[in-house]
Design a protein around this motif. Structure first.
Motif, mmCIF file in Angstrom:
data_model
loop_
_atom_site.group_PDB
_atom_site.id
_atom_site.type_symbol
_atom_site.label_atom_id
_atom_site.label_comp_id
_atom_site.label_asym_id
_atom_site.label_seq_id
_atom_site.Cartn_x
_atom_site.Cartn_y
_atom_site.Cartn_z
ATOM 1 N N THR A 28 0.628 -0.971 0.312
ATOM 2 C CA THR A 28 -0.189 -0.128 0.279
ATOM 3 C C THR A 28 0.978 1.418 -0.234
ATOM 4 O O THR A 28 2.339 1.104 0.266
ATOM 5 N N ASP A 29 0.106 2.517 0.059
ATOM 6 C CA ASP A 29 1.291 3.331 -0.640
ATOM 7 C C ASP A 29 0.755 4.600 1.097
ATOM 8 O O ASP A 29 -0.566 3.846 1.320
ATOM 9 N N LEU A 30 1.421 5.425 1.396
ATOM 10 C CA LEU A 30 1.512 5.991 2.347
ATOM 11 C C LEU A 30 1.990 7.239 1.747
ATOM 12 O O LEU A 30 2.951 7.840 1.261
ATOM 13 N N SER A 31 1.185 8.779 2.731
ATOM 14 C CA SER A 31 1.278 9.608 2.850
ATOM 15 C C SER A 31 1.053 10.669 3.904
ATOM 16 O O SER A 31 -0.238 9.695 4.364
ATOM 17 N N THR A 32 1.215 11.631 3.718
ATOM 18 C CA THR A 32 0.569 12.367 5.036
ATOM 19 C C THR A 32 -0.863 12.351 4.632
ATOM 20 O O THR A 32 -1.592 12.770 6.139
ATOM 21 N N ILE A 33 -1.380 12.764 3.943
ATOM 22 C CA ILE A 33 -2.803 13.425 3.881
ATOM 23 C C ILE A 33 -3.513 11.714 3.820
ATOM 24 O O ILE A 33 -4.911 11.927 4.320
ATOM 25 N N ILE A 34 -2.951 10.719 3.096
ATOM 26 C CA ILE A 34 -3.726 9.611 3.656
ATOM 27 C C ILE A 34 -3.681 8.866 4.950
ATOM 28 O O ILE A 34 -4.575 8.586 5.637
ATOM 29 N N LEU A 35 -2.811 9.645 5.489
ATOM 30 C CA LEU A 35 -2.476 9.454 6.953
ATOM 31 C C LEU A 35 -3.509 10.797 8.243
ATOM 32 O O LEU A 35 -3.570 10.503 9.733
ATOM 33 N N GLY A 36 -4.550 11.297 7.135
ATOM 34 C CA GLY A 36 -4.787 12.421 8.077
ATOM 35 C C GLY A 36 -4.578 13.663 8.171
ATOM 36 O O GLY A 36 -4.682 14.433 9.474
ATOM 37 N N TYR A 37 -3.033 13.679 8.020
ATOM 38 C CA TYR A 37 -2.159 14.987 7.935
ATOM 39 C C TYR A 37 -2.885 16.158 6.987
ATOM 40 O O TYR A 37 -2.443 15.857 5.616
ATOM 41 N N GLU A 38 -2.280 17.475 7.285
ATOM 42 C CA GLU A 38 -2.086 18.488 6.522
ATOM 43 C C GLU A 38 -0.583 18.490 5.485
ATOM 44 O O GLU A 38 -0.243 17.620 6.109
ATOM 45 N N ASN A 39 -0.630 18.501 3.990
ATOM 46 C CA ASN A 39 0.677 18.484 3.572
ATOM 47 C C ASN A 39 1.122 20.168 3.328
ATOM 48 O O ASN A 39 0.533 21.169 3.120
ATOM 49 N N ASN A 40 1.880 19.550 4.447
ATOM 50 C CA ASN A 40 3.007 21.315 4.643
ATOM 51 C C ASN A 40 4.359 20.216 4.913
ATOM 52 O O ASN A 40 4.733 19.231 5.055
ATOM 53 N N PRO A 41 5.499 21.244 5.149
ATOM 54 C CA PRO A 41 6.770 20.716 5.037
ATOM 55 C C PRO A 41 7.048 20.313 6.366
ATOM 56 O O PRO A 41 7.439 19.867 7.031
ATOM 57 N N GLU A 75 1.396 15.504 -2.998
ATOM 58 C CA GLU A 75 2.721 15.024 -1.698
ATOM 59 C C GLU A 75 3.745 14.112 -1.827
ATOM 60 O O GLU A 75 3.924 13.868 -2.934
ATOM 61 N N THR A 76 4.549 13.856 -0.924
ATOM 62 C CA THR A 76 5.239 12.785 -0.923
ATOM 63 C C THR A 76 5.172 11.711 -0.297
ATOM 64 O O THR A 76 3.613 11.629 0.155
ATOM 65 N N VAL A 77 5.402 11.070 -1.114
ATOM 66 C CA VAL A 77 4.550 10.008 -1.228
ATOM 67 C C VAL A 77 5.226 7.781 -1.283
ATOM 68 O O VAL A 77 6.161 8.141 -2.268
ATOM 69 N N ALA A 78 4.981 7.733 0.151
ATOM 70 C CA ALA A 78 5.763 6.479 0.127
ATOM 71 C C ALA A 78 5.196 5.310 -0.472
ATOM 72 O O ALA A 78 4.365 4.879 -0.014
ATOM 73 N N THR A 79 5.634 4.369 -1.854
ATOM 74 C CA THR A 79 4.779 3.519 -2.663
ATOM 75 C C THR A 79 5.542 2.144 -2.135
ATOM 76 O O THR A 79 6.102 1.872 -1.407
ATOM 77 N N ASN A 80 4.162 1.716 -2.865
ATOM 78 C CA ASN A 80 4.547 -0.420 -2.363
ATOM 79 C C ASN A 80 5.183 -0.365 -0.800
ATOM 80 O O ASN A 80 5.886 -1.617 -0.667
ATOM 81 N N CYS A 81 4.555 -0.232 0.474
ATOM 82 C CA CYS A 81 4.559 -0.243 1.853
ATOM 83 C C CYS A 81 4.304 -1.561 2.529
ATOM 84 O O CYS A 81 2.706 -1.578 2.447
ATOM 85 N N VAL A 82 4.506 -2.205 3.322
ATOM 86 C CA VAL A 82 3.919 -3.346 3.471
ATOM 87 C C VAL A 82 5.236 -4.244 5.123
ATOM 88 O O VAL A 82 6.234 -4.013 4.720
ATOM 89 N N LEU A 83 4.408 -4.263 5.768
ATOM 90 C CA LEU A 83 5.207 -4.781 6.904
ATOM 91 C C LEU A 83 5.732 -6.131 6.769
ATOM 92 O O LEU A 83 5.611 -6.755 6.297
ATOM 93 N N THR A 84 6.874 -5.321 7.965
ATOM 94 C CA THR A 84 8.097 -6.671 7.259
ATOM 95 C C THR A 84 7.434 -8.244 8.466
ATOM 96 O O THR A 84 6.576 -8.013 9.631
ATOM 97 N N SER A 85 8.093 -9.468 9.120
ATOM 98 C CA SER A 85 7.632 -10.593 10.105
ATOM 99 C C SER A 85 8.117 -9.827 11.264
ATOM 100 O O SER A 85 7.601 -10.228 11.727
ATOM 101 N N LEU A 86 9.025 -8.740 11.207
ATOM 102 C CA LEU A 86 8.866 -8.070 12.236
ATOM 103 C C LEU A 86 7.861 -7.174 12.742
ATOM 104 O O LEU A 86 7.480 -7.137 13.807
ATOM 105 N N GLY A 87 7.560 -6.612 11.939
ATOM 106 C CA GLY A 87 6.273 -5.934 11.842
ATOM 107 C C GLY A 87 4.741 -6.593 12.451
ATOM 108 O O GLY A 87 4.293 -5.923 13.416
ATOM 109 N N PHE A 88 5.169 -7.565 11.970
ATOM 110 C CA PHE A 88 3.770 -8.738 12.297
ATOM 111 C C PHE A 88 3.723 -9.259 13.502
ATOM 112 O O PHE A 88 3.014 -9.445 14.402
#
Length: 135
Positions: A28-41, A75-88
């Motif tokens: 999945t992709d992540l960005s400040t907008i996706i997470l509910g933040y305003e797009n600012n520096p 906005e700045t977008v982190a693409t194709n993110c996924v939890l690792t086995s450690l994250g799970f």
């Protein structure tokens, strides 16, 4: 203030993990907008720092971090993110009594509150894993 910076860090870490947990093994992709933040520096810098920290800790993988490109508001977008086995594995850690961290994150997402408490616990768990890995 240090406390404010720590609380902001805990909140965004919890939001990132919650978003990734909801996606499971789907990238999945992540960005400040996706997470509910305003797009600012300031939000963008906090987002980038949190992503780098989580990635360095081995909690998730990402394909790329596209600064000020893509997304709905360029906005700045982190693409194709996924939890690792450690994250799970972290999501299975006990949180309060019978509740796992994964359940706490899910409840937090559904209620829209309490990110700071989840973030505090998540930070403590990360510290424990980092210690055990380095020794």
């Amino acid at each position: 203030m240090v406390t404010d910076a720590l609380e902001e860090s805990e909140e965004i870490i919890a939001k990132i993990v919650a978003h990734l947990a909801k996606a499971g093994v789907r990238q999945t992709d992540l960005s400040t907008i996706i997470l509910g933040y305003e797009n600012n520096p300031a939000s963008t810098q906090l987002f980038i720092n949190a992503l780098r920290w989580l990635k360095d800790e081995g909690i998730f993988r990402q394909h790329a971090l596209n600064a000020t490109r893509g997304g709905t508001q360029h906005e700045t977008v982190a693409t194709n993110c996924v939890l690792t086995s450690l994250g799970f594995a972290l999501l299975a850690e006990p949180f309060r009594g019978e509740l796992s961290l994964g359940s706490a994150v899910k409840n937090t997402v559904e209620s829209g509150s309490g990110y700071s408490n989840t973030g505090s616990f998540f930070g403590g768990i990360l510290g424990g894993f980092t210690k055990s890995i380095s020794s």
